[in-house]
Design a protein around this motif. Sequence first.
Motif, PDB file in Angstrom:
ATOM      1  N   ARG A 112       0.842  -1.193   0.000  1.00 25.61           N
ATOM      2  CA  ARG A 112       0.000   0.000   0.000  1.00 25.61           C
ATOM      3  C   ARG A 112       0.881   1.250   0.000  1.00 25.61           C
ATOM      4  O   ARG A 112       1.820   1.358   0.782  1.00 25.61           O
ATOM      5  N   ALA A 113       0.596   2.154  -0.902  1.00 27.07           N
ATOM      6  CA  ALA A 113       1.349   3.406  -0.984  1.00 27.07           C
ATOM      7  C   ALA A 113       0.723   4.420  -0.035  1.00 27.07           C
ATOM      8  O   ALA A 113      -0.413   4.850  -0.237  1.00 27.07           O
ATOM      9  N   ASP A 114       1.466   4.797   1.003  1.00 31.82           N
ATOM     10  CA  ASP A 114       0.919   5.743   1.982  1.00 31.82           C
ATOM     11  C   ASP A 114       0.872   7.141   1.368  1.00 31.82           C
ATOM     12  O   ASP A 114       1.720   7.522   0.547  1.00 31.82           O
ATOM     13  N   TRP A 133      -2.620  -1.895  -7.905  1.00 31.08           N
ATOM     14  CA  TRP A 133      -2.670  -3.087  -7.050  1.00 31.08           C
ATOM     15  C   TRP A 133      -2.772  -4.343  -7.895  1.00 31.08           C
ATOM     16  O   TRP A 133      -3.627  -4.434  -8.776  1.00 31.08           O
ATOM     17  N   TRP A 134      -1.864  -5.268  -7.614  1.00 34.87           N
ATOM     18  CA  TRP A 134      -1.926  -6.584  -8.253  1.00 34.87           C
ATOM     19  C   TRP A 134      -1.143  -7.568  -7.422  1.00 34.87           C
ATOM     20  O   TRP A 134      -0.648  -7.226  -6.351  1.00 34.87           O
ATOM     21  N   LYS A 151      -7.506   9.412  -5.548  1.00 32.55           N
ATOM     22  CA  LYS A 151      -7.870   9.326  -4.136  1.00 32.55           C
ATOM     23  C   LYS A 151      -6.689   8.680  -3.419  1.00 32.55           C
ATOM     24  O   LYS A 151      -6.358   7.525  -3.687  1.00 32.55           O
ATOM     25  N   TYR A 152      -6.045   9.431  -2.540  1.00 34.82           N
ATOM     26  CA  TYR A 152      -4.891   8.891  -1.838  1.00 34.82           C
ATOM     27  C   TYR A 152      -5.286   7.641  -1.054  1.00 34.82           C
ATOM     28  O   TYR A 152      -6.325   7.607  -0.393  1.00 34.82           O
ATOM     29  N   GLY A 153      -4.454   6.636  -1.150  1.00 41.19           N
ATOM     30  CA  GLY A 153      -4.724   5.384  -0.453  1.00 41.19           C
ATOM     31  C   GLY A 153      -5.517   4.387  -1.269  1.00 41.19           C
ATOM     32  O   GLY A 153      -5.731   3.267  -0.831  1.00 41.19           O
ATOM     33  N   SER A 154      -5.924   4.773  -2.480  1.00 38.61           N
ATOM     34  CA  SER A 154      -6.684   3.863  -3.354  1.00 38.61           C
ATOM     35  C   SER A 154      -5.923   3.631  -4.646  1.00 38.61           C
ATOM     36  O   SER A 154      -5.435   4.592  -5.256  1.00 38.61           O
ATOM     37  N   PRO A 155      -5.833   2.382  -5.108  1.00 38.41           N
ATOM     38  CA  PRO A 155      -5.251   2.123  -6.425  1.00 38.41           C
ATOM     39  C   PRO A 155      -6.228   2.409  -7.564  1.00 38.41           C
ATOM     40  O   PRO A 155      -5.984   1.996  -8.689  1.00 38.41           O
ATOM     41  N   THR A 156      -7.302   3.073  -7.257  1.00 38.96           N
ATOM     42  CA  THR A 156      -8.307   3.591  -8.190  1.00 38.96           C
ATOM     43  C   THR A 156      -9.324   2.519  -8.584  1.00 38.96           C
ATOM     44  O   THR A 156     -10.030   2.030  -7.704  1.00 38.96           O
ATOM     45  N   VAL A 157      -9.401   2.100  -9.824  1.00 41.29           N
ATOM     46  CA  VAL A 157     -10.558   1.320 -10.279  1.00 41.29           C
ATOM     47  C   VAL A 157     -10.123  -0.002 -10.913  1.00 41.29           C
ATOM     48  O   VAL A 157      -8.982  -0.156 -11.345  1.00 41.29           O
ATOM     49  N   PRO A 158     -11.055  -0.973 -11.000  1.00 45.63           N
ATOM     50  CA  PRO A 158     -10.708  -2.253 -11.640  1.00 45.63           C
ATOM     51  C   PRO A 158     -10.397  -2.070 -13.117  1.00 45.63           C
ATOM     52  O   PRO A 158     -11.020  -1.264 -13.809  1.00 45.63           O
ATOM     53  N   MET A 159      -9.439  -2.849 -13.596  1.00 45.54           N
ATOM     54  CA  MET A 159      -9.099  -2.851 -15.008  1.00 45.54           C
ATOM     55  C   MET A 159     -10.039  -3.789 -15.777  1.00 45.54           C
ATOM     56  O   MET A 159     -10.614  -4.712 -15.200  1.00 45.54           O
ATOM     57  N   PRO A 160     -10.196  -3.567 -17.081  1.00 45.30           N
ATOM     58  CA  PRO A 160     -10.964  -4.528 -17.881  1.00 45.30           C
ATOM     59  C   PRO A 160     -10.432  -5.940 -17.671  1.00 45.30           C
ATOM     60  O   PRO A 160      -9.227  -6.170 -17.637  1.00 45.30           O
ATOM     61  N   GLY A 161     -11.354  -6.877 -17.527  1.00 40.79           N
ATOM     62  CA  GLY A 161     -10.984  -8.254 -17.204  1.00 40.79           C
ATOM     63  C   GLY A 161     -11.274  -8.618 -15.766  1.00 40.79           C
ATOM     64  O   GLY A 161     -11.444  -9.792 -15.444  1.00 40.79           O
ATOM     65  N   TYR A 162     -11.334  -7.594 -14.905  1.00 42.87           N
ATOM     66  CA  TYR A 162     -11.547  -7.837 -13.479  1.00 42.87           C
ATOM     67  C   TYR A 162     -12.884  -7.256 -13.033  1.00 42.87           C
ATOM     68  O   TYR A 162     -13.100  -6.042 -13.101  1.00 42.87           O
ATOM     69  N   ARG A 163     -13.784  -8.143 -12.590  1.00 45.94           N
ATOM     70  CA  ARG A 163     -15.040  -7.715 -11.989  1.00 45.94           C
ATOM     71  C   ARG A 163     -14.937  -8.014 -10.502  1.00 45.94           C
ATOM     72  O   ARG A 163     -15.003  -9.166 -10.075  1.00 45.94           O
ATOM     73  N   LEU A 164     -14.759  -6.968  -9.701  1.00 38.24           N
ATOM     74  CA  LEU A 164     -14.500  -7.133  -8.276  1.00 38.24           C
ATOM     75  C   LEU A 164     -15.784  -7.094  -7.468  1.00 38.24           C
ATOM     76  O   LEU A 164     -16.777  -6.477  -7.856  1.00 38.24           O
ATOM     77  N   ALA A 165     -15.743  -7.741  -6.323  1.00 35.60           N
ATOM     78  CA  ALA A 165     -16.839  -7.693  -5.357  1.00 35.60           C
ATOM     79  C   ALA A 165     -16.237  -7.713  -3.959  1.00 35.60           C
ATOM     80  O   ALA A 165     -15.112  -8.192  -3.753  1.00 35.60           O
ATOM     81  N   ASP A 210     -17.979   5.583  -5.392  1.00 29.94           N
ATOM     82  CA  ASP A 210     -17.493   5.998  -6.705  1.00 29.94           C
ATOM     83  C   ASP A 210     -16.868   4.846  -7.481  1.00 29.94           C
ATOM     84  O   ASP A 210     -16.370   5.048  -8.600  1.00 29.94           O
ATOM     85  N   GLY A 211     -16.881   3.656  -6.883  1.00 26.52           N
ATOM     86  CA  GLY A 211     -16.287   2.506  -7.551  1.00 26.52           C
ATOM     87  C   GLY A 211     -14.798   2.361  -7.343  1.00 26.52           C
ATOM     88  O   GLY A 211     -14.163   1.499  -7.958  1.00 26.52           O
ATOM     89  N   TYR A 212     -14.205   3.189  -6.490  1.00 24.49           N
ATOM     90  CA  TYR A 212     -12.775   3.112  -6.205  1.00 24.49           C
ATOM     91  C   TYR A 212     -12.497   1.982  -5.214  1.00 24.49           C
ATOM     92  O   TYR A 212     -13.241   1.781  -4.251  1.00 24.49           O
ATOM     93  N   VAL A 213     -11.406   1.282  -5.465  1.00 20.22           N
ATOM     94  CA  VAL A 213     -10.999   0.166  -4.610  1.00 20.22           C
ATOM     95  C   VAL A 213     -10.039   0.684  -3.544  1.00 20.22           C
ATOM     96  O   VAL A 213      -9.143   1.481  -3.840  1.00 20.22           O
ATOM     97  N   HIS A 214     -10.218   0.205  -2.324  1.00 20.76           N
ATOM     98  CA  HIS A 214      -9.297   0.537  -1.231  1.00 20.76           C
ATOM     99  C   HIS A 214      -8.861  -0.777  -0.595  1.00 20.76           C
ATOM    100  O   HIS A 214      -9.669  -1.477   0.020  1.00 20.76           O
ATOM    101  N   VAL A 215      -7.585  -1.122  -0.774  1.00 16.45           N
ATOM    102  CA  VAL A 215      -7.048  -2.365  -0.228  1.00 16.45           C
ATOM    103  C   VAL A 215      -6.477  -2.055   1.145  1.00 16.45           C
ATOM    104  O   VAL A 215      -5.557  -1.247   1.282  1.00 16.45           O
TER     105      VAL A 215
END
Length: 644
Positions: A374-376, A395-396, A417-431, A492-497
């Motif tokens: 995680r990038a602080d 994130w991968w 958004k600091y602390g988020s790797p942003t959004v899923p790439m095509p190919g990845y449907r996250l839940a 907003d659909g942003y991922v936070h790991v």
Amino acid sequence: MSGGYEKCYRRWEDDPEAFWEEAAQHLHWYRKPTRIFDADAAVYGRWFAGGETNTCYNCIDRHVEAGRGDELAIVHDSPLGHGKQRFTYRETLTEVMAMAAVLIDHGIEKGDRVIIYMPMIPQAVFAMLACARIGAVHSVVFGGFAAHELATRIDDCQARAIIGASCGLEPGRIVPYKPLIDHAIDLADTKPAYSFILQREQMPATLNATFGDVDLGAALDQQRAQATIVDCVPVAATDPLYILYTSGTTGQPKGVVRDNGGHMVALTWSMQAIYGIRPGELFWAASDIGWVVGHSYIVYAPLLAGSATLIFEGKPVGTPNAGTFWRVIAEHGVKALFTAPTAFRAIRKEDPNGDHVGEHDISSLQALFLAGERADPETIRWAETHLNVPVIDHWWQTETGWAIAANPLGLGLLPQKYGSPTVPMPGYRLAILDDAGHPVAPGTLGNIVIRLPLPPGCLTTFWNADQRFRQACLDEFPGYYKTADAGIIDEDGYVHVMARTDDIINCAGHRLSTGAMEEVCAMHPDVAECAVIGIADPIKGQIPCSFLVLKNRVDRDFGDIRREIMQLVRDEIGAVAALKTVVEVQRLPKTRSGKILRGTMQKIADGLPWTMPATIDDPAILTEITDLLAAHGISPSGKSVAGF
């Protein structure tokens, strides 16, 4: 959101097979796939079934044949070895064919497994490509990894040969590799037929032809002199390209298998869409080929895309100072840098005001990509301020081989958004699912999972362990791949790991198993029981801390035991384990069923709020743990929310 990203993601959602079929058209196929996705094959299906191709041909030959043979392919920069080299695509092809000819002359053929155990030198990349050229399956092991770890990988993949070097270079020291290789072969049940050793002038090794040692440099010279031509061997798109063992797999290796076809398609797409890199531009992934970043973005993706790649044998600080990265960028004209947040924390610690940045012209740099942990926000802000380029967290995992979530530079950057790797790439449907497998509301913490099938480029299985792959990754949440990460997806659909859900810690970008370290600690004759946790560290992200319960009637100075434990972990796991905090305890906190409460111990160490576990057998032990951590310079401030 960016129209480019939204349009691209919707296009994939609407017709995934058409999306990846179009992406595959940029590559060379000896035989086109008969099915873009075969849902009935293997564990969860296979991409590009029926197709035949060759990864080396797509990385090198097709660019030469397209008239780009004199363009730059590889740059090697070694502040440790005090050397620099540059290879065009044509020169790279010559080197790869020479390496392939050496392997063929010694009976290595399609399907054989070859372990590569080398430092960050061009020959390591040539070896990977040579294996791909002849259809052999390579397994790169981080140079300098302990003999025991190397032996487990030799046995698991039944390696027919090892390609190694006499030594590796670290700041202030030379690491002899050949004794580690010899010891690993002694430990392994499988005995490779050959050890191809490249002699380095800093520390040549003693070779013994009787035991299969081959002077790789001399063998390469002979093949170059003969101008040996080695054609690429067509392989099935679904054939394995490589096996990559995840870190800290003591006792039971977990070999991630990557195929040829899907791997090429995904990486080629990602270079332009995610990283914004085009043919002829120089990309630098400041990693090691022993890790997945090195496989994907030092070796394969840049060459598949027809760009140039930089191989760096050095460290972000100490070779010679915290300005090394900026010197390399300026000298070679790097367009994009990809590294771990750990590297920037180390640079920031040594050069807090960024003075070294101003000493170099880094105007070629257009973006910085961070991954591996995680990038602080403070590290991102520091980099943004001093580099004046977009700083992109993504994130991968070793298992996925390329980004699950990112801010795609090539499609148009989204708001950060600091602390988020942003959004899923095509190919990845996250839940995000709770532990029972039910979806949770946006913003709610849960298990991050990926709906099957996984996209091209992801692992197809574990080596010779389909059932283990199912049990570890697919069975807990049917229909999904379990990332073993916890996090949220916001409105907003942003991922936070947020954290790992297993016992893997992230030390300086290296994923390390605390279970593996516990196994090594338990090897010490004075240790009765132990627990290892990861505790927060401002530079490395996390560092391991070992709690030891000694056997009765041990009458030795604990300082001696501590030093022996640290050395044992270094010998068996490797220096990357960085175990320096070893604490003696009389007992470990456990549930009544005997489960050690590692998660609670970690929260105490990190000063986080924690809840007294309802099933704990003796609450007073946690007070003892808190006091011991404070005595070792770790001063927890977190309090039990239950009033403890």
